[in-house]
Design a protein around this motif. Structure first.
Motif, short mmCIF file in Angstrom:
data_model
loop_
_atom_site.label_atom_id
_atom_site.label_comp_id
_atom_site.label_asym_id
_atom_site.label_seq_id
_atom_site.Cartn_x
_atom_site.Cartn_y
_atom_site.Cartn_z
N ILE B 160 -7.22 12.02 36.39
CA ILE B 160 -8.66 12.17 36.16
C ILE B 160 -9.48 11.12 36.90
N GLN B 161 -8.90 9.96 37.17
CA GLN B 161 -9.62 8.92 37.90
C GLN B 161 -8.65 8.29 38.90
N VAL B 162 -9.16 7.96 40.07
CA VAL B 162 -8.30 7.35 41.09
C VAL B 162 -9.01 6.16 41.72
N SER B 163 -8.24 5.11 41.96
CA SER B 163 -8.75 4.01 42.77
C SER B 163 -7.80 3.89 43.96
N ALA B 164 -7.96 2.82 44.70
CA ALA B 164 -7.16 2.69 45.93
C ALA B 164 -5.66 2.65 45.63
N ASN B 165 -5.27 1.92 44.57
CA ASN B 165 -3.83 1.77 44.32
C ASN B 165 -3.43 2.06 42.89
N ALA B 166 -4.28 2.77 42.16
CA ALA B 166 -3.92 3.17 40.80
C ALA B 166 -4.62 4.47 40.45
#
Lengths: 171, 284
Positions: B160-166
């Motif tokens: 549901i949510q993404v960041s650069a490395n998680a």
């Protein structure tokens, strides 16, 4: 008791550690859906004998730390903690001694206010909340855990405050 | 002086509440996502370390409590192993025949079209009401929001949510989770929803559908959010009420959500956007 800036800065590592423990160890010891709320306990214990400014700082830092690990919007936990600190800040200076009854009352009412506020916020943010089921499945066990753990947490925080207070008097 | 102090406290309270409300609003709108990602870095790192210790301690405590049971179980398994080794030889012969026959018929029953990326579970959502996990892969690894997540072939949830490395994964056991599904045997359709207790329930099953305990529940692919034929769980009990228009079944997931350490993200699946059809339906 007015505590120094050091006290506010100390909130960062303490709340960081508490948030990490909350997200890692607490899920392993859940009773039904509830578990000890370390951030709430630390903020409550701090605010009883600290001034309002310092208590608000601890509420913001603690609430934001735990919300950064959660899918809930940042600030969701802070709202309930703000209600708590404005109600309890400095109460330790207005009564002769923080006894068993007062502490138990603060924990029970505070847990309820904090949990209900959090539920309202995440409900507005679009998360599904089962109000009735939540009370028996999450809030009641959380309250029980908080009633047990408030004693060591309050003892630790009180010792910290006394040490900081002695240092601020000497300086 | 006393009046001034009270007034200041009220003003201070209103200020703090408004500040907090503003923070919640911008966070919910996603406006401070990058900032949250940066701030969450050290917290996530420390939590990940603690989580490894917590899982190990929990597993060790469980094992210590069951030493005698484990010894008996070990003896049973050794006896079963001896029996299965004999059966394995026979089954290998059958598998070899099957391979030759399917090659002849050019038929494949395995999901070779799915590309999987393995990820570690860093930590669980600290809130009891929101069931999510955070995994250690992100946009740098090709992860995007909406990608399904599985473990040992069973559905875990959806990114549901993404960041650069998680990435944050909403588990199927969360109350907000809604998966279009069907019963593998009867092919009857329904929807699997998560409950506050962390269990699963299949709802909207037609009244005349035959539902039995042990039936496998799989994704149907309707709605375009998940690929088809991913295992969700097994029916553990059936609920049928006299005046209801549909029946329900309790579903037991094959995933142990409390001890998840590794998951796999299906990176070759893109959710289908059907919102354009929904807006057209609203038009006269």
């Amino acid at each position: 008791m007015r505590l120094t800036t050091t006290a506010n800065v100390l909130s960062l590592p303490i709340m960081l550690l508490a948030a990490a423990i909350q997200a890692s160890f607490v899920p392993q010891i859940r009773l039904l859906g509830g578990g000890p709320d370390l951030i709430f306990l630390l903020v409550l214990a701090w605010s009883i004998n600290a001034d309002l400014d310092s208590s608000v700082v601890w509420a913001f830092v603690g609430g934001i730390m735990i919300d950064l690990l959660s899918a809930a919007p940042t600030g969701s936990s802070v709202m309930g903690l703000l209600f708590l600190v404005f109600a309890t800040s400095g109460i330790g200076g207005q009564v002769y001694q923080i006894g068993f009854t007062i502490l138990v009352g603060l924990v029970m009412i505070g847990t309820l206010v904090q949990q209900v506020t959090f539920m309202m916020v995440i409900s507005l943010a679009g998360f599904r909340v089962s109000w009735l089921e939540d009370f028996s499945y999450i809030i009641a066990p959380t309250m029980l855990y908080n009633l047990v753990l408030i004693w060591p947490v309050y003892w630790f925080v009180r010792r910290l405050q006394r040490r900081l207070d002695r240092r601020s008097i000497k300086s | 002086m006393r009046t001034t102090w009270r007034a200041n406290r009220i003003v201070f309270f209103l200020f703090c509440t408004l500040l907090c409300a503003g923070l919640i609003t911008v966070s919910a709108a996603g406006a401070i996502g990058p900032v949250e990602g940066i701030l969450a870095g050290p917290v996530s790192f420390l939590t990940g370390l603690f989580n490894d210790v917590a899982l190990s301690s929990s597993a060790l405590a469980a094992e210590l409590a069951e030493i005698q049971t484990l010894r008996e179980r070990n003896a049973e398994l050794e006896a079963a192993l001896a029996q299965f080794q004999a059966e394995l030889v026979e089954l290998r012969e059958i598998a070899s025949d099957y391979t030759r026959l399917t090659e002849l018929a050019e038929y494949s029953s395995t999901r070779e079209d799915l590309e999987l990326l393995t990820a570690d579970v860093i930590y669980y959502d600290p809130s009891s009401r929101i069931r999510t996990i955070v995994i250690n892969v992100g946009t740098r690894d090709g992860i995007a929001a909406g990608m399904p997540v599985v473990s040992a072939g069973s559905l875990v949830g959806r990114v549901i949510q993404v960041s650069a490395n998680a990435a944050r994964v909403l588990l199927v056991t969360d109350e907000s989770s809604y998966v279009s599904s069907r019963l593998q045997t009867s092919r009857e359709e329904g929807s699997v929803v998560g409950l506050l207790t962390g269990n699963l329930r299949m709802i909207d099953i037609p009244l005349d559908a035959e539902v039995q305990e042990g039936d496998l529940v799989i994704t149907s692919g309707l709605g375009g959010n998940f690929p088809t034929d991913l295992v969700i769980g097994q029916v553990s009990s059936v609920r049928q009420f006299e005046f209801e228009l549909s029946q329900e079944a309790e579903v037991r997931s094959l995933v142990s959500f409390g001890t998840l350490e590794f998951v796999q993200v299906i990176t070759s699946f893109q959710p289908i956007d059907i919102s354009v059809f929904e807006s057209q339906d609203d038009q006269p």
